[in-house]
Design a protein around this motif. Structure first.
Motif, PDB file in Angstrom:
ATOM      1  N   PRO A  30       0.766  -1.044  -0.068  1.00 47.64           N
ATOM      2  CA  PRO A  30       0.154   0.099   0.025  1.00 47.64           C
ATOM      3  C   PRO A  30       0.637   1.354  -0.217  1.00 47.64           C
ATOM      4  CG  PRO A  30      -0.804  -1.427   1.678  1.00 47.64           C
ATOM      5  CD  PRO A  30       0.552  -1.990   1.094  1.00 47.64           C
ATOM      6  N   ASN A 106      -6.422  -2.733  -5.916  1.00 49.42           N
ATOM      7  CA  ASN A 106      -6.822  -2.171  -4.607  1.00 49.42           C
ATOM      8  C   ASN A 106      -8.078  -2.751  -3.887  1.00 49.42           C
ATOM      9  OD1 ASN A 106      -4.418  -0.511  -4.093  1.00 49.42           O
ATOM     10  ND2 ASN A 106      -5.319   1.217  -5.199  1.00 49.42           N
ATOM     11  N   LEU A 266      -7.099   0.356   1.344  1.00 50.48           N
ATOM     12  CA  LEU A 266      -7.196   0.261  -0.068  1.00 50.48           C
ATOM     13  C   LEU A 266      -8.407   0.194  -0.726  1.00 50.48           C
ATOM     14  CD1 LEU A 266      -4.877  -2.883   0.634  1.00 50.48           C
ATOM     15  CD2 LEU A 266      -4.189  -0.907  -1.009  1.00 50.48           C
ATOM     16  N   GLN A 269      -9.056   3.674  -1.662  1.00 50.50           N
ATOM     17  CA  GLN A 269      -8.128   4.157  -2.831  1.00 50.50           C
ATOM     18  C   GLN A 269      -8.541   3.444  -4.154  1.00 50.50           C
ATOM     19  OE1 GLN A 269      -3.966   3.037  -0.993  1.00 50.50           O
ATOM     20  NE2 GLN A 269      -3.254   4.156  -2.987  1.00 50.50           N
TER      21      GLN A 269
END
Length: 273
Positions: A30, A106, A266, A269
C-alpha cells in the motif's frame, strides 16, 4: 529525502510484520501504491509494488527467522509441510498478478483483508479441523505467561490449504503472512507466538520463489528495493523483540487492527483514488 522515507517505511513495515507474522508486505505494497500517486514514482505499478515488496521480504524473513530461532518457538516441521503447498501456489499467484489493474487490485486486496479481520473476531467460535493424533502432527507450547496450548493438523489438509494461501499471497505480494497466520490460528489453533514465528520462517523461501518470478517479469524496482532492505532488516529484529514480550491475546488484537485499517484504506483508494 525519498531514500530516507523508503528506509523508514522498511523499518515500520518489517517491525510490524515480524511482530504479528505478516512479513511487512501488507504495509509496503500500500505504501508503494500511495507513492505511485506522487511525482517521481509514477512508474510504480501494482506489479512493481508486489515484486519489490516480495524481494524486500526475503531480508525481513531471514532477519526475523534468525532472531526467532533464539527463542525456540519456530515450528520447523509444520512450516516445511505448509511450504510444500504454498511454494507452488505463490509462483502461480505471481503470474496471475499480471492481469490486474491498479483499481481492481486495490479493491480486491482491501475487501479480502477485511474479510480476514472479521473472521479473526469470530475465531473463538471456530473448531479446529479434526485430526487423528496417530496420523496427524501434534504439538504442545507454553507461552511467556505460562499458558499451555495443544495444536495439530492433518498434513494433507495442511498442504491443500497452504497451496490456496500461497496462491493468494503471490497475487497480493504479502508473502503469505496475512493469510498464513490467521489460517494457523483459526483452523489449526496454533498459539499466536508460534504462528507468527513459523510464518516468518515460511516467508523466507516463499518470498525467494515469488521474487524470482517477478524478477524475470521485470517487476522489481532495484532503487526502491535497495532503500527498503536496510530498514526491513533492522525492523525485523525490533518486531521479534516486541513479540517476545507481548501476550498471545495482544498479538491477535494487533493483527486484527492492522488488517482492518489497511483493508479500509485500500478499498477507499480503489474506489476514489
Amino acid at each position: 529525502m525519498e531514500w530516507i522515507l523508503l528506509v523508514l517505511i522498511g523499518v515500520a513495515a518489517s517491525s510490524l510484520g515480524s511482530l504479528i507474522g505478516l512479513g511487512g508486505g501488507i504495509i509496503i505494497v500500500p505504501s508503494l501504491l500511495y507513492l505511485a500517486t506522487l511525482s517521481g514514482f509514477g512508474h510504480v505499478t501494482p506489479q512493481v509494488a508486489v515484486g519489490t515488496s516480495l524481494f524486500t521480504m526475503i531480508f525481513t524473513g531471514l532477519s526475523s527467522t534468525l532472531a526467532y530461532m533464539k527463542y525456540k518457538i519456530v515450528d520447523y516441521k509444520a512450516g516445511l509441510i505448509f511450504l510444500i503447498g504454498s511454494g507452488p501456489g505463490s509462483i502461480l499467484g505471481a503470474w496471475v498478478t499480471e492481469a490486474l489493474n491498479l483499481q481492481s487490485f486495490n479493491i480486491f486486496f482491501g475487501v479480502f483483508i477485511l474479510l480476514v479481520s472479521i473472521v479473526l473476531f469470530l475465531k473463538d467460535k471456530f473448531k479446529p479441523i479434526p485430526y487423528r493424533k496417530d496420523k496427524g502432527i501434534v504439538r504442545n507450547f507454553t507461552d511467556n505467561t505460562g499458558k499451555t496450548f495443544e495444536y495439530g493438523f492433518n498434513p494433507l489438509m495442511a498442504v491443500i490449504i497452504a497451496f490456496v494461501v500461497g496462491f493468494l499471497s503471490g497475487i497480493l505480494g504479502v508473502g503469505g503472512g496475512s493469510l498464513m497466520v490467521p489460517t494457523m490460528i483459526l483452523f489449526f489453533f496454533f498459539p499466536p507466538h508460534v504462528a507468527t514465528a513459523t510464518s516468518m520462517f515460511m516467508i523466507l523461501p516463499t518470498s525467494v520463489l515469488s521474487s524470482i518470478t517477478h524478477i524475470t517479469l521485470g517487476n522489481v524496482d532495484w532503487f526502491l528495493a535497495l532503500a527498503l532492505v536496510p530498514g526491513a532488516w533492522i525492523g525485523a529484529k525490533i518486531g521479534v523483540l516486541l513479540n517476545s514480550k507481548l501476550k498471545s491475546k495482544t498479538i491477535v488484537i494487533l493483527l486484527r487492527t492492522v488488517l482492518i485499517v489497511v483493508g479500509i484504506r485500500l478499498i477507499y483508494q480503489g474506489i476514489f483514488g
